[in-house]
Design an enzyme around this catalytic site. Structure first.
Site, PDB file in Angstrom:
ATOM      1  N   GLU A  33      -5.984  -6.026   3.868  1.00 18.62           N
ATOM      2  CA  GLU A  33      -5.860  -7.103   2.866  1.00 18.62           C
ATOM      3  C   GLU A  33      -7.048  -7.125   1.900  1.00 18.62           C
ATOM      4  O   GLU A  33      -7.510  -8.187   1.479  1.00 18.62           O
ATOM      5  CB  GLU A  33      -5.634  -8.466   3.534  1.00 18.62           C
ATOM      6  CG  GLU A  33      -4.315  -8.487   4.298  1.00 18.62           C
ATOM      7  CD  GLU A  33      -3.772  -9.861   4.595  1.00 18.62           C
ATOM      8  OE1 GLU A  33      -4.060 -10.798   3.856  1.00 18.62           O
ATOM      9  OE2 GLU A  33      -3.058  -9.973   5.600  1.00 18.62           O
TER      10      GLU A  33
ATOM     11  N   THR B 208       0.818  -1.225   0.000  1.00 23.37           N
ATOM     12  CA  THR B 208       0.000   0.000   0.000  1.00 23.37           C
ATOM     13  C   THR B 208       0.850   1.274   0.000  1.00 23.37           C
ATOM     14  O   THR B 208       1.883   1.332   0.661  1.00 23.37           O
ATOM     15  CB  THR B 208      -0.899  -0.004   1.262  1.00 23.37           C
ATOM     16  OG1 THR B 208      -1.621  -1.238   1.295  1.00 23.37           O
ATOM     17  CG2 THR B 208      -1.870   1.161   1.269  1.00 23.37           C
TER      18      THR B 208
ATOM     19  N   GLU C  85     -15.587  -4.160  -0.032  1.00 24.61           N
ATOM     20  CA  GLU C  85     -16.014  -3.855  -1.406  1.00 24.61           C
ATOM     21  C   GLU C  85     -15.134  -4.631  -2.393  1.00 24.61           C
ATOM     22  O   GLU C  85     -15.641  -5.195  -3.377  1.00 24.61           O
ATOM     23  CB  GLU C  85     -15.910  -2.343  -1.680  1.00 24.61           C
ATOM     24  CG  GLU C  85     -16.927  -1.484  -0.932  1.00 24.61           C
ATOM     25  CD  GLU C  85     -16.584  -1.257   0.545  1.00 24.61           C
ATOM     26  OE1 GLU C  85     -15.472  -1.633   0.965  1.00 24.61           O
ATOM     27  OE2 GLU C  85     -17.429  -0.714   1.273  1.00 24.61           O
TER      28      GLU C  85
HETATM   29  C1  LIG Z   1      -3.730  -1.019  10.624  1.00 21.77           C
HETATM   30  C2  LIG Z   1      -3.429  -1.242   9.180  1.00 21.77           C
HETATM   31  C3  LIG Z   1      -2.444  -2.155   8.826  1.00 21.77           C
HETATM   32  C4  LIG Z   1      -2.122  -2.344   7.480  1.00 21.77           C
HETATM   33  N1  LIG Z   1      -1.064  -3.160   7.156  1.00 21.77           N
HETATM   34  C5  LIG Z   1      -0.643  -3.187   5.873  1.00 21.77           C
HETATM   35  C6  LIG Z   1       0.566  -3.876   5.527  1.00 21.77           C
HETATM   36  O1  LIG Z   1       1.231  -4.470   6.380  1.00 21.77           O
HETATM   37  N2  LIG Z   1       0.987  -3.839   4.239  1.00 21.77           N
HETATM   38  C7  LIG Z   1       0.285  -3.193   3.260  1.00 21.77           C
HETATM   39  O2  LIG Z   1       0.713  -3.207   2.116  1.00 21.77           O
HETATM   40  N3  LIG Z   1      -0.887  -2.548   3.556  1.00 21.77           N
HETATM   41  C8  LIG Z   1      -1.339  -2.520   4.826  1.00 21.77           C
HETATM   42  N4  LIG Z   1      -2.495  -1.843   5.142  1.00 21.77           N
HETATM   43  C9  LIG Z   1      -3.235  -1.151   4.084  1.00 21.77           C
HETATM   44  C10 LIG Z   1      -4.574  -1.755   3.738  1.00 21.77           C
HETATM   45  O3  LIG Z   1      -4.416  -2.991   3.079  1.00 21.77           O
HETATM   46  C11 LIG Z   1      -5.341  -0.702   2.898  1.00 21.77           C
HETATM   47  O4  LIG Z   1      -5.696   0.341   3.789  1.00 21.77           O
HETATM   48  C12 LIG Z   1      -6.568  -1.265   2.231  1.00 21.77           C
HETATM   49  O5  LIG Z   1      -6.206  -2.157   1.202  1.00 21.77           O
HETATM   50  C13 LIG Z   1      -7.476  -0.167   1.625  1.00 21.77           C
HETATM   51  O6  LIG Z   1      -6.738   0.718   0.860  1.00 21.77           O
HETATM   52  P1  LIG Z   1      -6.911   2.305   1.085  1.00 21.77           P
HETATM   53  O7  LIG Z   1      -6.728   2.546   2.539  1.00 21.77           O
HETATM   54  O8  LIG Z   1      -5.996   3.018   0.162  1.00 21.77           O
HETATM   55  O9  LIG Z   1      -8.394   2.619   0.721  1.00 21.77           O
HETATM   56  P2  LIG Z   1      -8.943   3.007  -0.750  1.00 21.77           P
HETATM   57  O10 LIG Z   1      -8.459   2.030  -1.736  1.00 21.77           O
HETATM   58  O11 LIG Z   1      -8.678   4.443  -0.991  1.00 21.77           O
HETATM   59  O12 LIG Z   1     -10.482   2.790  -0.540  1.00 21.77           O
HETATM   60  C14 LIG Z   1     -11.354   3.783   0.011  1.00 21.77           C
HETATM   61  C15 LIG Z   1     -12.786   3.267  -0.122  1.00 21.77           C
HETATM   62  O13 LIG Z   1     -13.120   3.138  -1.512  1.00 21.77           O
HETATM   63  C16 LIG Z   1     -13.554   1.815  -1.780  1.00 21.77           C
HETATM   64  N5  LIG Z   1     -13.136   1.414  -3.128  1.00 21.77           N
HETATM   65  C17 LIG Z   1     -11.914   1.533  -3.685  1.00 21.77           C
HETATM   66  N6  LIG Z   1     -11.916   0.997  -4.925  1.00 21.77           N
HETATM   67  C18 LIG Z   1     -13.175   0.536  -5.150  1.00 21.77           C
HETATM   68  C19 LIG Z   1     -13.815  -0.119  -6.251  1.00 21.77           C
HETATM   69  N7  LIG Z   1     -13.167  -0.418  -7.364  1.00 21.77           N
HETATM   70  N8  LIG Z   1     -15.124  -0.438  -6.115  1.00 21.77           N
HETATM   71  C20 LIG Z   1     -15.803  -0.165  -4.980  1.00 21.77           C
HETATM   72  N9  LIG Z   1     -15.248   0.446  -3.916  1.00 21.77           N
HETATM   73  C21 LIG Z   1     -13.946   0.795  -4.003  1.00 21.77           C
HETATM   74  C22 LIG Z   1     -12.888   0.956  -0.708  1.00 21.77           C
HETATM   75  O14 LIG Z   1     -13.561  -0.276  -0.536  1.00 21.77           O
HETATM   76  C23 LIG Z   1     -12.983   1.876   0.503  1.00 21.77           C
HETATM   77  O15 LIG Z   1     -14.266   1.791   1.054  1.00 21.77           O
HETATM   78  C24 LIG Z   1      -2.859  -1.661   6.482  1.00 21.77           C
HETATM   79  C25 LIG Z   1      -3.877  -0.786   6.831  1.00 21.77           C
HETATM   80  C26 LIG Z   1      -4.158  -0.559   8.162  1.00 21.77           C
HETATM   81  C27 LIG Z   1      -5.229   0.438   8.512  1.00 21.77           C
END
Ligand SMILES: Cc1cc2nc3c(=O)[nH]c(=O)nc-3n(C[C@H](O)[C@H](O)[C@H](O)COP(=O)(O)OP(=O)(O)OC[C@H]3O[C@@H](n4cnc5c(N)ncnc54)[C@H](O)[C@@H]3O)c2cc1C
Length: 380
Positions: free
Chosen positions: A363, A126, A367
């Site tokens: 992970e 991410t 959605e």
């Molecule tokens: C405590 C914590 C630990 C984590 N650990 C790791 C880690 O170790 N390594 C790592 O790589 N990541 C890690 N993450 C990241 C995590 O996997 C991401 O936060 C997650 O995949 C969502 O990505 P985003 O936050 O950018 O949300 P976004 O992708 O910006 O999504 C925002 C909203 O839009 C929705 N959305 C986005 N695209 C679509 C679509 N095509 N259709 C419908 N809805 C959509 C999403 O479902 C969500 O509701 C961690 C996150 C947290 C909070």
């Protein structure tokens, strides 16, 4: 079909539960309040095989099955979801990526110390502008002689500040889109790699989450993990298994919240009776217990299929989606059953309620799980 756990599985559950009750339970509130990542637990977890749950003994692992992995995560999450999150990121993302796609030399050099608990692992996919749309990452790796030079930053990295070994995804060929992403193993202390801001989180506060920054970070060419350009494709396979772990954690969180609510309902009196005698409370408990059992079965089924080999993309997503969403319901009902005491830190319900939210986000959000499942259904 045999739904009974084996004697070994029952013993494993008892052993991990006892460990969690004695070594973790007494510290849960303090670690949460202080946002303390309990690094001191790592050698104790390693002694139980928890730092290398599914990896072969030749790489320092405990050679347990995919269902055993679920049992371990469930039992730790039942007591402290933040510690379970650490185990899931370490085992199911960083170590699993090396275990699945590393060369023999990379497994001996990097997987074995991780599996023995001598190092903690992190996995960086991410970025601040790409989470669900992970292939849109900006971090670049450019080949320069015997090295790859990484520039960019990873966000929300579990263990970003404490990991000894990190698997990092970076773009090696922008024009090739998702086929232009590669994975690299980067060791702590590599010049140009620095941990960034530590996140101040709603829940899972004892789990270390931070940014990791790469500035002209030179990674030896033999630390390319998997084939060049296959990093994103391989990531999807890592996540197939990782999501089973998140499902198992969700089952564990739901179980912990349910047990807390059940115990409270049997003690708390209102209108001269224990609240467990009210049908409104009984129905919440019945729904919670039923949902947990259904989620557990879906999770074990995905794990069973993974153990048999082959991809489990849809089954993993179904387990993760269902288990995380029922865990949210169960944790919310647990707070409700506690009334005002569900809103204060003297009781464990509020912490499960805060911690559980990550399960529908990490992970792959709910959605995204629905998209994955729908794509598979429509392709049939
Ligand atoms: C405590 C914590 C630990 C984590 N650990 C790791 C880690 O170790 N390594 C790592 O790589 N990541 C890690 N993450 C990241 C995590 O996997 C991401 O936060 C997650 O995949 C969502 O990505 P985003 O936050 O950018 O949300 P976004 O992708 O910006 O999504 C925002 C909203 O839009 C929705 N959305 C986005 N695209 C679509 C679509 N095509 N259709 C419908 N809805 C959509 C999403 O479902 C969500 O509701 C961690 C996150 C947290 C909070």
């Amino acid at each position: 079909m045999d739904f009974r756990p084996t004697d070994d599985q029952q013993l494993l559950r008892r052993t991990v539960r006892e460990f969690a009750e004695t070594e973790i339970r007494p510290h849960v509130r303090e670690w949460d309040e202080q946002q303390h990542f309990p690094i001191e637990l790592v050698p104790k977890m390693a002694a139980l095989g928890l730092m290398g749950i599914q990896f072969p003994e030749q790489y320092g692992g405990a050679a347990m099955s995919a269902i055993d992995y679920c049992i371990c995560l469930e039992e730790i999450a039942r007591v402290d979801p933040a510690v379970a999150l650490s185990l899931a990121a370490h085992n199911g993302l960083c170590s699993a990526h090396i275990g699945l796609f590393g060369t023999e030399e990379q497994k001996q050099r990097f997987l074995a110390p991780l599996a023995r608990g001598e190092r903690v692992g992190a996995w960086g996919l991410t970025e601040s502008t790409s989470g669900s749309d992970a292939a849109g990452m900006r971090t670049m790796a450019v080949r320069a002689g015997a090295c790859w030079v990484l520039n960019g930053a990873k966000t929300f990295t579990t263990h970003g500040r404490v990991a000894g070994t990190m698997v990092v995804m970076a773009v090696t060929n922008r024009a090739a889109g998702s086929k232009g992403v590669s994975a690299f193993i980067v060791e702590r202390g590599t010049p140009g790699m620095t941990p960034g801001k530590k996140e101040d989180k709603l829940g899972m506060r004892a789990s270390d989450t931070s940014e990791v920054i790469f500035e002209n970070c030179r990674v030896p060419a033999d630390q390319l993990l998997g084939e060049e350009g296959q990093g994103f494709v391989n990531t999807m396979q890592v996540l197939d298994a990782g999501r089973i772990g998140i499902a198992a954690m969700s089952v564990g969180i739901a179980q912990g919240a349910y047990e807390a609510a059940l115990a409270y309902a049997k003690e708390r009196k209102a209108f001269g009776k224990t609240i467990s005698s009210f049908q409104a409370i009984q129905f919440k408990l019945a729904d919670a217990a039923t949902r947990i059992e259904a989620a557990r079965l879906l999770t074990y089924r995905a794990a069973f299929l993974k153990e048999r080999g082959g991809r489990t993309t849809m089954e993993s997503s179904m387990a993760k989606l269902y288990a995380s969403e029922i865990a949210m319901r169960v944790a919310e009902d647990a707070v409700q059953i506690h009334g005002g005491y569900g809103f204060v830190k003297d009781y464990p319900a509020e912490k499960y309620f805060r911690d559980v939210k990550l399960m529908t986000i990490g992970e792959g959000t709910s959605e995204i799980q629905r998209l994955v499942i729908a794509r598979r259904l429509l392709a049939r």
